[in-house]
Scaffold this active site. Structure first.
Site, PDB file in Angstrom:
ATOM      1  N   CYS A 168      -3.843   1.814  -3.806  1.00 47.86           N
ATOM      2  CA  CYS A 168      -3.065   2.810  -3.074  1.00 47.86           C
ATOM      3  C   CYS A 168      -2.476   2.110  -1.853  1.00 47.86           C
ATOM      4  O   CYS A 168      -2.415   0.887  -1.805  1.00 47.86           O
ATOM      5  CB  CYS A 168      -3.900   4.042  -2.723  1.00 47.86           C
ATOM      6  SG  CYS A 168      -5.230   3.779  -1.527  1.00 47.86           S
ATOM      7  N   ASN A 213      -6.023   1.672   1.020  1.00 47.05           N
ATOM      8  CA  ASN A 213      -7.331   1.405   0.431  1.00 47.05           C
ATOM      9  C   ASN A 213      -8.475   2.077   1.186  1.00 47.05           C
ATOM     10  O   ASN A 213      -9.570   1.543   1.286  1.00 47.05           O
ATOM     11  CB  ASN A 213      -7.569  -0.104   0.306  1.00 47.05           C
ATOM     12  CG  ASN A 213      -8.766  -0.489  -0.555  1.00 47.05           C
ATOM     13  OD1 ASN A 213      -9.420  -1.487  -0.289  1.00 47.05           O
ATOM     14  ND2 ASN A 213      -9.058   0.271  -1.582  1.00 47.05           N
ATOM     15  N   CYS A 224      -8.538   5.933   1.011  1.00 52.58           N
ATOM     16  CA  CYS A 224      -8.651   7.301   0.488  1.00 52.58           C
ATOM     17  C   CYS A 224      -8.720   7.327  -1.034  1.00 52.58           C
ATOM     18  O   CYS A 224      -9.786   7.506  -1.613  1.00 52.58           O
ATOM     19  CB  CYS A 224      -7.472   8.163   0.952  1.00 52.58           C
ATOM     20  SG  CYS A 224      -7.397   8.446   2.730  1.00 52.58           S
ATOM     21  N   ARG A 225      -7.578   7.139  -1.674  1.00 52.01           N
ATOM     22  CA  ARG A 225      -7.489   7.320  -3.128  1.00 52.01           C
ATOM     23  C   ARG A 225      -8.113   6.183  -3.922  1.00 52.01           C
ATOM     24  O   ARG A 225      -8.883   6.421  -4.853  1.00 52.01           O
ATOM     25  CB  ARG A 225      -6.022   7.494  -3.547  1.00 52.01           C
ATOM     26  CG  ARG A 225      -5.398   8.748  -2.989  1.00 52.01           C
ATOM     27  CD  ARG A 225      -3.915   8.792  -3.260  1.00 52.01           C
ATOM     28  NE  ARG A 225      -3.236   7.787  -2.428  1.00 52.01           N
ATOM     29  CZ  ARG A 225      -1.967   7.461  -2.537  1.00 52.01           C
ATOM     30  NH1 ARG A 225      -1.219   8.029  -3.469  1.00 52.01           N
ATOM     31  NH2 ARG A 225      -1.420   6.569  -1.729  1.00 52.01           N
ATOM     32  N   SER A 226      -7.741   4.943  -3.609  1.00 54.29           N
ATOM     33  CA  SER A 226      -8.212   3.835  -4.454  1.00 54.29           C
ATOM     34  C   SER A 226      -9.723   3.619  -4.391  1.00 54.29           C
ATOM     35  O   SER A 226     -10.323   3.312  -5.419  1.00 54.29           O
ATOM     36  CB  SER A 226      -7.434   2.543  -4.182  1.00 54.29           C
ATOM     37  OG  SER A 226      -7.482   2.162  -2.840  1.00 54.29           O
ATOM     38  N   ASP A 286      -1.397  11.522  -1.924  1.00 56.66           N
ATOM     39  CA  ASP A 286      -2.150  10.961  -0.802  1.00 56.66           C
ATOM     40  C   ASP A 286      -2.746  12.092   0.029  1.00 56.66           C
ATOM     41  O   ASP A 286      -2.019  12.920   0.574  1.00 56.66           O
ATOM     42  CB  ASP A 286      -1.216  10.105   0.059  1.00 56.66           C
ATOM     43  CG  ASP A 286      -1.948   9.296   1.111  1.00 56.66           C
ATOM     44  OD1 ASP A 286      -3.133   9.583   1.395  1.00 56.66           O
ATOM     45  OD2 ASP A 286      -1.332   8.367   1.657  1.00 56.66           O
TER      46      ASP A 286
END
Length: 155
Positions: free
Chosen positions: A10, A13, A15-17, A125
């Site tokens: 993302c 690095n 939140c999402r990934s 996001d």
């Protein structure tokens, strides 16, 4: 034969990934399949820092501790080290393709392309959102991880 390897990417690095990394590690362990898993960001703003506390909280609610994960930026060698580099959204996918070295061996794709009926979709996001947005991210990355593991088991 070495395990398949996956890098989830993302922007920062945090939140999402890291949630995608955690979901994939968990899905692979539950299925009893081996996979090498990591995450990174296209940007370096948060390098060395742990995931966002809201990401840590949603992972913890699902029995997974990601507090020791550390953000890092995508590196050139990642394009040779990993079999799959999976972007969490289309902008990061474009950025990855733009920075991929000529000798890249990784398959670069969008994560949600591995969820039936979700091809071409972004994982939104959640950074400026609330806990509910992080829960949504978890559900999406969990679905994708389960799809990746199903593909591993049939390979």
């Amino acid at each position: 034969m070495r395990p398949q390897s996956y890098l989830f990417v993302c922007l920062g690095n945090i939140c999402r990934s890291p949630l995608a990394e955690a979901a994939m590690r968990d899905a692979a362990a539950r299925a009893g399949v081996e996979a090498t898993v990591d995450s990174a960001g296209t940007g370096d703003w948060h390098a060395g820092f742990p995931p966002d506390p809201r990401s840590q909280a949603v992972a913890a609610r699902h029995g997974i501790d990601i507090s020791r994960y550390k953000a890092r930026q995508v590196r050139g060698e990642d394009f040779r080290r990993f079999d799959f580099i999976l972007a969490l959204d289309r902008q990061n996918l474009r950025d990855l393709r733009a920075i991929a070295p000529n000798d890249s061996t990784a398959q670069i794709a969008l994560l949600m392309d591995h969820v039936p009926g979700r091809t071409g979709e972004d994982v939104r996001d959640p950074y400026y959102g609330d806990e509910g947005d992080f829960d949504t991210v978890w559900e999406e990355v969990k679905l994708a991880a389960e799809g990746l593991v199903r593909a591993l088991r049939t390979a």
